[in-house]
Write a protein that holds these residues in place. Sequence first.
Motif, PDB file in Angstrom:
ATOM      1  N   UNK A  43    -104.145   2.173 -53.123  1.00 44.80           N
ATOM      2  CA  UNK A  43    -102.236   1.717 -53.185  1.00 44.80           C
ATOM      3  C   UNK A  43    -101.797   2.593 -55.054  1.00 44.80           C
ATOM      4  N   UNK A  44    -103.349   2.759 -55.658  1.00 46.06           N
ATOM      5  CA  UNK A  44    -103.539   2.936 -57.301  1.00 46.06           C
ATOM      6  C   UNK A  44    -102.529   4.472 -57.166  1.00 46.06           C
ATOM      7  N   UNK A  45    -103.511   5.090 -56.729  1.00 50.72           N
ATOM      8  CA  UNK A  45    -103.356   6.659 -56.218  1.00 50.72           C
ATOM      9  C   UNK A  45    -102.320   7.108 -55.932  1.00 50.72           C
ATOM     10  N   UNK A  46    -101.906   6.294 -54.826  1.00 52.80           N
ATOM     11  CA  UNK A  46    -100.847   7.102 -53.947  1.00 52.80           C
ATOM     12  C   UNK A  46     -99.596   6.390 -54.898  1.00 52.80           C
ATOM     13  N   UNK A  47     -99.591   5.453 -55.994  1.00 57.75           N
ATOM     14  CA  UNK A  47     -98.375   5.031 -56.981  1.00 57.75           C
ATOM     15  C   UNK A  47     -98.361   5.807 -57.662  1.00 57.75           C
ATOM     16  N   UNK A  48     -99.328   6.254 -58.343  1.00 59.86           N
ATOM     17  CA  UNK A  48     -99.340   6.962 -59.601  1.00 59.86           C
ATOM     18  C   UNK A  48     -99.148   8.710 -59.294  1.00 59.86           C
ATOM     19  N   UNK A  49     -99.594   9.112 -58.213  1.00 54.83           N
ATOM     20  CA  UNK A  49     -98.942  10.248 -57.112  1.00 54.83           C
ATOM     21  C   UNK A  49     -97.270  10.400 -57.342  1.00 54.83           C
ATOM     22  N   UNK A  50     -96.998   9.686 -56.016  1.00 52.77           N
ATOM     23  CA  UNK A  50     -95.239   8.919 -56.196  1.00 52.77           C
ATOM     24  C   UNK A  50     -94.526   9.056 -57.713  1.00 52.77           C
ATOM     25  N   UNK A  51     -94.507   8.100 -58.416  1.00 51.00           N
ATOM     26  CA  UNK A  51     -94.691   8.142 -60.269  1.00 51.00           C
ATOM     27  C   UNK A  51     -93.966   8.922 -60.866  1.00 51.00           C
ATOM     28  N   UNK A  52     -95.119   9.668 -61.179  1.00 53.76           N
ATOM     29  CA  UNK A  52     -95.862  11.473 -61.696  1.00 53.76           C
ATOM     30  C   UNK A  52     -94.650  12.343 -60.938  1.00 53.76           C
ATOM     31  N   UNK A  80     -85.666   2.267 -61.899  1.00 55.15           N
ATOM     32  CA  UNK A  80     -85.663   1.650 -61.048  1.00 55.15           C
ATOM     33  C   UNK A  80     -86.440   1.429 -60.316  1.00 55.15           C
ATOM     34  N   UNK A  81     -87.077   2.682 -59.747  1.00 54.68           N
ATOM     35  CA  UNK A  81     -88.109   2.697 -58.809  1.00 54.68           C
ATOM     36  C   UNK A  81     -89.373   2.983 -59.776  1.00 54.68           C
ATOM     37  N   UNK A  82     -89.306   4.058 -61.128  1.00 57.23           N
ATOM     38  CA  UNK A  82     -90.463   4.053 -62.012  1.00 57.23           C
ATOM     39  C   UNK A  82     -90.786   2.701 -61.946  1.00 57.23           C
ATOM     40  N   UNK A  83     -90.025   1.847 -62.659  1.00 52.43           N
ATOM     41  CA  UNK A  83     -90.017   0.825 -63.316  1.00 52.43           C
ATOM     42  C   UNK A  83     -90.927   0.329 -62.084  1.00 52.43           C
ATOM     43  N   UNK A  84     -90.990   0.206 -60.543  1.00 49.99           N
ATOM     44  CA  UNK A  84     -91.113  -0.922 -59.339  1.00 49.99           C
ATOM     45  C   UNK A  84     -92.596  -0.205 -59.456  1.00 49.99           C
ATOM     46  N   UNK A  85     -92.458   1.296 -59.376  1.00 45.93           N
ATOM     47  CA  UNK A  85     -93.942   1.640 -59.530  1.00 45.93           C
ATOM     48  C   UNK A  85     -95.655   2.015 -60.461  1.00 45.93           C
ATOM     49  N   UNK A  86     -94.656   2.302 -61.912  1.00 48.59           N
ATOM     50  CA  UNK A  86     -95.318   1.396 -62.799  1.00 48.59           C
ATOM     51  C   UNK A  86     -96.499  -0.082 -62.928  1.00 48.59           C
ATOM     52  N   UNK A  87     -95.647  -0.802 -62.697  1.00 44.85           N
ATOM     53  CA  UNK A  87     -95.954  -2.058 -62.304  1.00 44.85           C
ATOM     54  C   UNK A  87     -96.793  -2.286 -61.227  1.00 44.85           C
ATOM     55  N   UNK A  88     -96.743  -1.702 -59.998  1.00 46.08           N
ATOM     56  CA  UNK A  88     -97.738  -1.892 -59.061  1.00 46.08           C
ATOM     57  C   UNK A  88     -98.737  -0.975 -59.492  1.00 46.08           C
ATOM     58  N   UNK A 111     -83.904  10.510 -54.177  1.00 44.04           N
ATOM     59  CA  UNK A 111     -83.993   9.497 -55.726  1.00 44.04           C
ATOM     60  C   UNK A 111     -83.907  10.669 -56.016  1.00 44.04           C
ATOM     61  N   UNK A 112     -84.813  11.322 -56.708  1.00 48.56           N
ATOM     62  CA  UNK A 112     -84.349  12.796 -58.441  1.00 48.56           C
ATOM     63  C   UNK A 112     -83.005  12.638 -58.295  1.00 48.56           C
ATOM     64  N   UNK A 113     -81.873  13.637 -56.686  1.00 53.31           N
ATOM     65  CA  UNK A 113     -80.934  13.866 -55.853  1.00 53.31           C
ATOM     66  C   UNK A 113     -80.138  12.800 -56.629  1.00 53.31           C
ATOM     67  N   UNK A 114     -80.495  11.661 -56.147  1.00 52.41           N
ATOM     68  CA  UNK A 114     -79.655  10.353 -56.098  1.00 52.41           C
ATOM     69  C   UNK A 114     -78.648  10.459 -57.737  1.00 52.41           C
ATOM     70  N   UNK A 115     -79.617  10.031 -58.723  1.00 52.66           N
ATOM     71  CA  UNK A 115     -79.155   9.254 -60.114  1.00 52.66           C
ATOM     72  C   UNK A 115     -80.632   9.579 -60.928  1.00 52.66           C
ATOM     73  N   UNK A 116     -80.524   9.397 -61.674  1.00 47.73           N
ATOM     74  CA  UNK A 116     -81.372   8.828 -63.014  1.00 47.73           C
ATOM     75  C   UNK A 116     -81.686   7.274 -62.696  1.00 47.73           C
ATOM     76  N   UNK A 117     -80.249   6.809 -62.965  1.00 47.10           N
ATOM     77  CA  UNK A 117     -80.435   5.473 -62.604  1.00 47.10           C
ATOM     78  C   UNK A 117     -81.591   5.148 -61.467  1.00 47.10           C
ATOM     79  N   UNK A 118     -81.425   5.609 -60.532  1.00 45.52           N
ATOM     80  CA  UNK A 118     -82.446   5.187 -59.272  1.00 45.52           C
ATOM     81  C   UNK A 118     -83.707   5.963 -59.537  1.00 45.52           C
ATOM     82  N   UNK A 119     -83.939   6.162 -59.878  1.00 43.89           N
ATOM     83  CA  UNK A 119     -85.533   6.872 -60.875  1.00 43.89           C
ATOM     84  C   UNK A 119     -86.112   5.932 -61.646  1.00 43.89           C
TER      85      UNK A 119
END
Length: 409
Positions: free
Chosen positions: A280-289, A144-152, A134-142
């Motif tokens: 789910x919160x723990x997994x999302x927090x680690x992935x988002x971070x 979008x994914x971050x918004x989803x993860x923060x909502x989760x 996701x990071x390699x792809x683009x900052x924009x990808x990060x």
Amino acid sequence: MTTMATKKPSLVGGACIIASVCVGAGMLGLPSAGAGSWTLWSILAIVLTMAVMTVSGWLLLEAFKHYDLNVSFNTVTSDLLGEKVNAFNNLTVYFVGGILLYAYTTSFGLILQGSLGLESKTASIIFVFLASSVVWHSTRAVDRISVVLICIMLFSFIFGVFGLTVHVDFSKLTDAVNQNGEYAKYAMALLPIALTSFGYHHSVASMRSYYGEERKAKYAILGGTSIALFLYVIWLVSIFGHLSRDSFGPVIAQDGNVDVLLSALGTVVSSEKVSQAINVFSVSAILSSFIGVGLGVFDYIADLFHFDNRNKSGRTKTWAVTFMPPLVLSLLFPFGFILAIGYAGAAATVWTCIIPALLVLKSRQREGSEKGFLVKGGKIVPYFVLGFGVATAIFHFLTMVDVLPVFRG
């Protein structure tokens, strides 16, 4: 023709940005790190850390006031303290980023091992390659994914953690079975982990630029750290209100690894849905971070080595230097979550406490420094922040060599 006034950024929005930077996987280490000091002293420790880290952000704002709104932390440090100090500061920034990526890689591998039945090292490799893509792809990808993860994270935190809070066992929360227990002496070991949970300082320059002034940025920082503090207190109360102090022994024996904490919590939570929400919160927090920290280190590496991130070849070089060392170290030396976060906290004292204090002390020697934004308290405040940073780093290393008391459960 009517011209619409430009809408000014809200303080709520800025506070949420700071809070989102603070709140992440680091908070997962707070219960294990605070098991010795337990509820009251753990809360006192994180309140003190929040206050110091808030003020240290204000000190940066004061040091930045002499510069253009688009100035960076790197530029100001170089100008006021010199290239050598700036180089050391940048090195600690990279070290903290790298050690956090290492900690997240190890922890996520162990979580996947438990949930998918994969061998932990295989799980870590899969996690790194998928998440870092996701990071390699683009900052924009990060983005979008971050918004989803923060909502989760938000919804799972509300459902899971507040689901725990309403069923808190006050006898466990107050450690009633251990009337003669000692708590205060263990609070020092919590400070490095608490410090990483308030590490927003690389965003101070962005906040100043966002509002176009220091005063509003100051209140946005205060709002953000206050939100983070509230969430951390709720989190600690929820965990300590369900797990007895003695039950942290197996978790601490595994260096506070998140998968062990979640397993222990799963045995005492009556609602399976609440338990799943916490997972789910723990997994999302680690992935988002992971992707958030990864992006910061990625951009730092690209600038340091002058890799061209406009093409695939350049981005791949940056990706390899950013993510491969933490992955290799995780596979060879899978230290625990708390151990890694503790080292990150000790190093982070440089750019969250020590450098901000030194910048202000140097800045105040310049002509006209008394004008504009000032942090009240004279020299006492920066020296206190400086002392807190040095003491926190010392506490970490004294804990590592068992000079300071360490709670084993």
